[in-house]
Motif scaffolding. Structure first.
Motif, PDB file in Angstrom:
ATOM      1  N   GLU A  47       0.823  -1.213   0.000  1.00 41.90           N
ATOM      2  CA  GLU A  47       0.000   0.000   0.000  1.00 41.90           C
ATOM      3  C   GLU A  47       0.855   1.260   0.000  1.00 41.90           C
ATOM      4  OE1 GLU A  47      -3.505  -2.355   2.451  1.00 41.90           O
ATOM      5  OE2 GLU A  47      -2.184  -0.927   3.479  1.00 41.90           O
ATOM      6  N   ALA A  48       1.995   1.222   0.702  1.00 40.51           N
ATOM      7  CA  ALA A  48       2.892   2.386   0.710  1.00 40.51           C
ATOM      8  C   ALA A  48       3.475   2.621  -0.684  1.00 40.51           C
ATOM      9  CB  ALA A  48       4.008   2.179   1.726  1.00 40.51           C
ATOM     10  N   ILE A  49       3.875   1.547  -1.362  1.00 40.72           N
ATOM     11  CA  ILE A  49       4.407   1.686  -2.726  1.00 40.72           C
ATOM     12  C   ILE A  49       3.308   2.172  -3.669  1.00 40.72           C
ATOM     13  CG2 ILE A  49       5.387   0.411  -4.670  1.00 40.72           C
ATOM     14  CD1 ILE A  49       6.791  -1.384  -2.623  1.00 40.72           C
ATOM     15  N   ASP A  50       2.107   1.644  -3.511  1.00 38.17           N
ATOM     16  CA  ASP A  50       0.983   2.081  -4.345  1.00 38.17           C
ATOM     17  C   ASP A  50       0.698   3.573  -4.151  1.00 38.17           C
ATOM     18  OD1 ASP A  50       0.627  -0.381  -5.441  1.00 38.17           O
ATOM     19  OD2 ASP A  50      -1.053  -0.964  -4.152  1.00 38.17           O
ATOM     20  N   LEU A  51       0.819   4.040  -2.903  1.00 43.09           N
ATOM     21  CA  LEU A  51       0.538   5.452  -2.621  1.00 43.09           C
ATOM     22  C   LEU A  51       1.552   6.359  -3.325  1.00 43.09           C
ATOM     23  CD1 LEU A  51      -1.221   7.457  -1.067  1.00 43.09           C
ATOM     24  CD2 LEU A  51       0.337   7.224   0.881  1.00 43.09           C
ATOM     25  N   VAL A  52       2.845   5.989  -3.254  1.00 48.37           N
ATOM     26  CA  VAL A  52       3.870   6.778  -3.946  1.00 48.37           C
ATOM     27  C   VAL A  52       3.597   6.762  -5.449  1.00 48.37           C
ATOM     28  CG1 VAL A  52       6.329   6.976  -4.459  1.00 48.37           C
ATOM     29  CG2 VAL A  52       5.580   6.357  -2.147  1.00 48.37           C
ATOM     30  N   ASN A  53       3.264   5.610  -5.963  1.00 48.87           N
ATOM     31  CA  ASN A  53       2.983   5.476  -7.391  1.00 48.87           C
ATOM     32  C   ASN A  53       1.764   6.309  -7.799  1.00 48.87           C
ATOM     33  OD1 ASN A  53       3.350   4.204 -10.044  1.00 48.87           O
ATOM     34  ND2 ASN A  53       1.438   3.151  -9.577  1.00 48.87           N
ATOM     35  N   TYR A  54       0.773   6.333  -6.930  1.00 48.14           N
ATOM     36  CA  TYR A  54      -0.451   7.100  -7.216  1.00 48.14           C
ATOM     37  C   TYR A  54      -0.134   8.592  -7.329  1.00 48.14           C
ATOM     38  CZ  TYR A  54      -5.339   8.577  -6.913  1.00 48.14           C
ATOM     39  OH  TYR A  54      -6.566   9.136  -7.181  1.00 48.14           O
ATOM     40  N   PHE A  55       0.625   9.109  -6.370  1.00 42.68           N
ATOM     41  CA  PHE A  55       0.969  10.531  -6.404  1.00 42.68           C
ATOM     42  C   PHE A  55       1.865  10.856  -7.597  1.00 42.68           C
ATOM     43  CE2 PHE A  55      -0.105  10.778  -1.758  1.00 42.68           C
ATOM     44  CZ  PHE A  55      -1.066  11.768  -1.886  1.00 42.68           C
ATOM     45  N   ALA A  56       2.804   9.934  -7.912  1.00 38.88           N
ATOM     46  CA  ALA A  56       3.685  10.187  -9.053  1.00 38.88           C
ATOM     47  C   ALA A  56       2.902  10.193 -10.363  1.00 38.88           C
ATOM     48  CB  ALA A  56       4.781   9.121  -9.101  1.00 38.88           C
ATOM     49  N   THR A  57       1.832   9.387 -10.427  1.00 42.83           N
ATOM     50  CA  THR A  57       1.045   9.279 -11.658  1.00 42.83           C
ATOM     51  C   THR A  57       0.030  10.398 -11.797  1.00 42.83           C
ATOM     52  OG1 THR A  57       1.269   6.868 -11.530  1.00 42.83           O
ATOM     53  CG2 THR A  57      -0.418   7.742 -13.015  1.00 42.83           C
ATOM     54  N   TYR A  58      -0.668  10.708 -10.707  1.00 46.80           N
ATOM     55  CA  TYR A  58      -1.776  11.671 -10.787  1.00 46.80           C
ATOM     56  C   TYR A  58      -1.493  12.975 -10.042  1.00 46.80           C
ATOM     57  CZ  TYR A  58      -4.276   7.491 -12.286  1.00 46.80           C
ATOM     58  OH  TYR A  58      -4.662   6.357 -12.945  1.00 46.80           O
ATOM     59  N   GLY A  59      -0.231  13.184  -9.648  1.00 44.57           N
ATOM     60  CA  GLY A  59       0.088  14.376  -8.872  1.00 44.57           C
ATOM     61  C   GLY A  59      -0.253  15.674  -9.564  1.00 44.57           C
ATOM     62  N   ASP A  60      -0.184  15.703 -10.902  1.00 40.64           N
ATOM     63  CA  ASP A  60      -0.473  16.938 -11.618  1.00 40.64           C
ATOM     64  C   ASP A  60      -1.941  17.339 -11.495  1.00 40.64           C
ATOM     65  OD1 ASP A  60      -1.098  14.627 -13.058  1.00 40.64           O
ATOM     66  OD2 ASP A  60      -1.142  15.732 -14.958  1.00 40.64           O
ATOM     67  N   LEU A  61      -2.812  16.386 -11.093  1.00 38.31           N
ATOM     68  CA  LEU A  61      -4.227  16.696 -10.890  1.00 38.31           C
ATOM     69  C   LEU A  61      -4.524  17.112  -9.452  1.00 38.31           C
ATOM     70  CD1 LEU A  61      -5.818  13.701 -12.836  1.00 38.31           C
ATOM     71  CD2 LEU A  61      -5.342  16.005 -13.676  1.00 38.31           C
ATOM     72  N   LEU A  62      -3.550  16.938  -8.560  1.00 40.14           N
ATOM     73  CA  LEU A  62      -3.756  17.226  -7.141  1.00 40.14           C
ATOM     74  C   LEU A  62      -2.956  18.416  -6.652  1.00 40.14           C
ATOM     75  CD1 LEU A  62      -3.393  13.557  -5.829  1.00 40.14           C
ATOM     76  CD2 LEU A  62      -5.530  14.771  -6.218  1.00 40.14           C
ATOM     77  N   MET A  63      -1.783  18.648  -7.264  1.00 38.72           N
ATOM     78  CA  MET A  63      -0.897  19.691  -6.777  1.00 38.72           C
ATOM     79  C   MET A  63      -1.368  21.079  -7.218  1.00 38.72           C
ATOM     80  SD  MET A  63       1.199  17.782  -5.197  1.00 38.72           S
ATOM     81  CE  MET A  63      -0.133  16.589  -5.018  1.00 38.72           C
ATOM     82  N   PRO A  64      -1.292  22.053  -6.318  1.00 39.17           N
ATOM     83  CA  PRO A  64      -1.704  23.410  -6.688  1.00 39.17           C
ATOM     84  C   PRO A  64      -0.692  24.115  -7.592  1.00 39.17           C
ATOM     85  CG  PRO A  64      -0.880  23.383  -4.444  1.00 39.17           C
ATOM     86  CD  PRO A  64      -0.905  21.965  -4.898  1.00 39.17           C
ATOM     87  N   ASP A  65       0.557  23.584  -7.650  1.00 39.35           N
ATOM     88  CA  ASP A  65       1.596  24.217  -8.470  1.00 39.35           C
ATOM     89  C   ASP A  65       2.613  23.165  -8.889  1.00 39.35           C
ATOM     90  OD1 ASP A  65       3.860  24.134  -6.368  1.00 39.35           O
ATOM     91  OD2 ASP A  65       2.233  25.179  -5.317  1.00 39.35           O
ATOM     92  N   PRO A  66       3.329  23.379  -9.967  1.00 45.96           N
ATOM     93  CA  PRO A  66       4.313  22.389 -10.437  1.00 45.96           C
ATOM     94  C   PRO A  66       5.409  22.102  -9.420  1.00 45.96           C
ATOM     95  CG  PRO A  66       3.857  24.021 -12.142  1.00 45.96           C
ATOM     96  CD  PRO A  66       3.209  24.525 -10.891  1.00 45.96           C
ATOM     97  N   GLY A  67       5.753  23.111  -8.594  1.00 46.10           N
ATOM     98  CA  GLY A  67       6.835  22.919  -7.631  1.00 46.10           C
ATOM     99  C   GLY A  67       6.555  21.788  -6.648  1.00 46.10           C
ATOM    100  N   SER A  68       5.286  21.612  -6.257  1.00 44.65           N
ATOM    101  CA  SER A  68       4.948  20.545  -5.319  1.00 44.65           C
ATOM    102  C   SER A  68       5.175  19.176  -5.946  1.00 44.65           C
ATOM    103  CB  SER A  68       3.482  20.683  -4.887  1.00 44.65           C
ATOM    104  OG  SER A  68       3.261  21.917  -4.229  1.00 44.65           O
ATOM    105  N   LEU A  69       4.865  19.058  -7.239  1.00 48.19           N
ATOM    106  CA  LEU A  69       5.080  17.789  -7.927  1.00 48.19           C
ATOM    107  C   LEU A  69       6.566  17.531  -8.134  1.00 48.19           C
ATOM    108  CD1 LEU A  69       3.706  15.360  -9.201  1.00 48.19           C
ATOM    109  CD2 LEU A  69       3.592  16.631 -11.356  1.00 48.19           C
ATOM    110  N   TYR A  70       7.318  18.587  -8.481  1.00 48.33           N
ATOM    111  CA  TYR A  70       8.760  18.431  -8.650  1.00 48.33           C
ATOM    112  C   TYR A  70       9.409  17.979  -7.341  1.00 48.33           C
ATOM    113  CZ  TYR A  70       7.945  21.111 -12.936  1.00 48.33           C
ATOM    114  OH  TYR A  70       7.481  21.532 -14.145  1.00 48.33           O
ATOM    115  N   ALA A  71       8.875  18.450  -6.215  1.00 51.83           N
ATOM    116  CA  ALA A  71       9.415  18.046  -4.908  1.00 51.83           C
ATOM    117  C   ALA A  71       9.254  16.546  -4.701  1.00 51.83           C
ATOM    118  CB  ALA A  71       8.707  18.811  -3.787  1.00 51.83           C
ATOM    119  N   LEU A  72       8.145  15.979  -5.184  1.00 50.56           N
ATOM    120  CA  LEU A  72       7.954  14.531  -5.094  1.00 50.56           C
ATOM    121  C   LEU A  72       9.017  13.805  -5.901  1.00 50.56           C
ATOM    122  CD1 LEU A  72       6.460  11.908  -4.439  1.00 50.56           C
ATOM    123  CD2 LEU A  72       4.897  12.418  -6.337  1.00 50.56           C
TER     124      LEU A  72
END
Length: 599
Positions: free
Chosen positions: A537-562
């Motif tokens: 589940e922890a690996i799935d969570l990281v994968n989920y954010f890496a895949t769909y982070g652009d739909l959740l992050m308010p700015d590109p910098g937050s996704l780049y931080a991931l």
């Protein structure tokens, strides 16, 4: 006081008189009578029995003496004076329905002390010995039926508050007689005589928060008695309840108790923002391995004090869970509840805060904000076997709230627009919460400088738990719940096309820390089925954010931080964890094929 004998004395009495200048120490009548009972003597001998008991229950109860006297008697001694205990109990039960209020009050006070001290004893066969001592097996059903009927009559009617309070506390004493509510056979009588309606009436009518809390505590105990084995009438009625007046009263009591329990932590260590000098001292103390304490207390004694928290007020979590889990109407009322003073505030009475009061609420002034504030302190001080079940229960409650679709109008409102497609919706929080979260243990999360969506507060509470509970004896079940909460929030925001303003870098740092911790302890966790699920589940969570982070992050910098955190940590921990999890799963499947009867 005992009456002194008047008239001529016998020769024996003359010899027993004290010397001149000395006085005989007199006993209270109550004390003298009960001392005889507890010595196995009969104080009624030669007297009219009915008149004796009528007079006894008119005497004020010396609670301190009766309690200490019973506490000094061992189990075998109690069983040896079974007849005397039986007589006290039966006559006190009869007096509970006496027309004279004073007798009823004193009888209930006597019963409360008698039962509470008997329940402390460690009998070989608890249920059998207790019933044998109190009523005898043949009369138990009838006597307890009469007792509960009397309590029900007092709780549900307009009796004086003193009597109703005594009845409530006697009922709590009976229901909590055993450490394990399911092993208390006396609770079966509460299932036969339903007190729910009377308790609900008392809850609404009483103005004292502490008494309302006691009512909710009793409901929580009774609703959890054999809840998975029988059709528990209290649990059924809690689930079916739809009275908003009762729900508002319950929400008020819950909010106050959560505030009180959170305040217990801050009284031990005040974690308000320190001055600049104090912040420097805090940083230095952290480097040296010491926790900064604004009150200058010894950290060892402070930690010992935290170990005793939360106190008995946490019993309210039982009924809170049952309501949140089973009654969606209560959930809506609880999420909408705010303190009456704030609810009545207007733009004119709020000083400079002339915005819509609904959007200016301090999250701590809402029931949900009070609960989350308490959970943040509890979860960061979750260091003992005693606090572990409380923490787990609180995380389960948070998960229920987060996963319920109706809660999103309180976590983050998505107002309808003319174009109802998700891509045209905007995030609007109600209330914009400013909740006090625990900052007593390093490392701390960044403190929010302004109000923010309640969903961000929920994430901070979960991250606080993850950061401060990575230890050798890992609470795997709690970690799985925490990961599920993050996943539920992320997936909901993705489906609604909502970009949540949040310090996402802290999220990435915490999740990466969890992955590294699981990788470092993979060998010890590999035979724990839940731990293997947590790894996946922890690996799935990281994968989920890496895949769909652009739909959740308010700015590109937050996704780049991931992406930066993933690169900084390295891909090896993910690959090795996944490989170990897959290998072990395959080996288990092969063993089951070879040995189908082996678990």
């Amino acid at each position: 006081m005992q009456e002194m004998k008047i008239g001529p004395s016998t020769a024996t009495e003359h010899l027993l008189r004290p010397q001149t200048g000395q006085r005989m120490k007199l006993k209270e009548k109550f004390v003298a009578i009960y001392d005889m009972f507890l010595r196995g003597q009969d104080p009624i001998q030669g007297k009219d029995s009915e008149m004796f008991w009528d007079e006894l229950f008119l005497i004020k109860v010396n609670t301190k003496h009766l309690s200490s006297s019973l506490r000094q008697i061992g189990e075998d001694q109690l069983l040896a004076i079974k007849d005397e205990i039986n007589s006290i109990f039966l006559h006190a039960v009869n007096a509970v329905t006496d027309p004279l209020p004073q007798r009823r009050l004193h009888a209930m006070q006597t019963l409360t002390i008698l039962l509470s001290e008997i329940f402390r004893k460690k009998f070989n066969n608890w249920s059998f010995d207790v019933i044998h001592l109190l009523t005898g097996l043949s009369q138990a059903d009838y006597v307890f039926g009469v007792l509960l009927q009397g309590l029900d009559s007092l709780l549900g009617n307009e009796a004086p508050l003193e009597l109703r309070t005594a009845a409530l506390r006697l009922a709590i004493t009976i229901a909590s007689g055993n450490d394990n509510v399911n092993k208390n056979s006396l609770n079966e009588y509460f299932m036969q005589k339903d007190l729910f309606t009377s308790l609900a009436k008392f809850l609404v009518s009483v103005d004292d928060d502490d008494l309302a809390f006691e009512v909710m505590t009793l409901l929580g105990l009774l609703a959890n008695y054999n809840k998975y084995e029988i059709q528990n009438p209290y649990l059924i009625q809690l689930a079916d309840l739809n009275d908003d007046a009762i729900f508002h009263k319950m929400s008020m009591v819950l909010a106050h108790k959560f505030d009180d329990m959170q305040r217990d932590y801050t009284e031990v260590m005040d974690d308000d923002d320190p001055s600049t000098v104090s912040r420097v001292a805090s940083a230095l103390s952290y480097v040296s391995g010491m926790l900064w304490n604004p009150k200058g207390q010894d950290t060892t004694s402070t930690g010992a004090t935290f170990a005793f928290l939360p106190n008995g007020k946490a019993t309210v979590l039982l009924v809170f869970y049952d309501l949140i889990h089973n009654n969606k109407r209560f959930l809506r009322v609880f999420l909408n509840y705010s303190t009456p003073e704030l609810s009545m505030a207007t733009p004119q009475t709020m000083g400079d805060k002339t915005e819509d009061p609904k959007n200016s609420l301090d999250g701590k002034d809402t029931a949900l904000g009070s609960f989350l504030s308490f959970v943040s302190y509890l979860s960061q001080h979750n260091r003992t076997p005693r606090t572990a079940p409380y923490t787990q229960l609180c995380l389960i409650i948070v998960q229920i709230i987060v996963e319920d679709p109706s809660s999103y109008q309180h976590l983050c409102i998505i107002p309808q627009s003319q174009d109802s497609t998700p891509t045209t919706r905007a995030l609007r929080a109600n209330p914009m919460a400013s909740v006090r979260l625990c900052r007593q243990r390093q490392p701390v999360l960044p403190k929010a400088k302004q109000a923010r969506p309640m969903a961000a507060v929920v994430l901070d509470v979960v991250l606080g738990f993850l950061k401060h509970n990575m230890k050798k004896k890992l609470q795997v079940d709690c970690f799985r719940i925490a990961v599920a909460i993050i996943f539920a929030l992320a997936s909901r925001f993705r489906s609604l096309r909502v970009r949540l303003p949040y310090h996402w870098a802290e999220m990435w740092n915490t999740i990466q820390g969890l992955v590294k911790f699981l990788h470092a302890n993979a060998t010890g966790l590999q035979y724990n089925i839940e731990a293997r699920d947590l790894i996946a589940e922890a690996i799935d969570l990281v994968n989920y954010f890496a895949t769909y982070g652009d739909l959740l992050m308010p700015d590109p910098g937050s996704l780049y931080a991931l992406y930066y955190e993933i690169v900084r940590t390295g891909i090896d921990p993910f690959i090795e964890l996944a490989k170990e999890w897959i290998d072990f799963t395959c080996q288990t499947a092969l063993r089951r094929q070879d040995h189908p009867n082996r678990p």
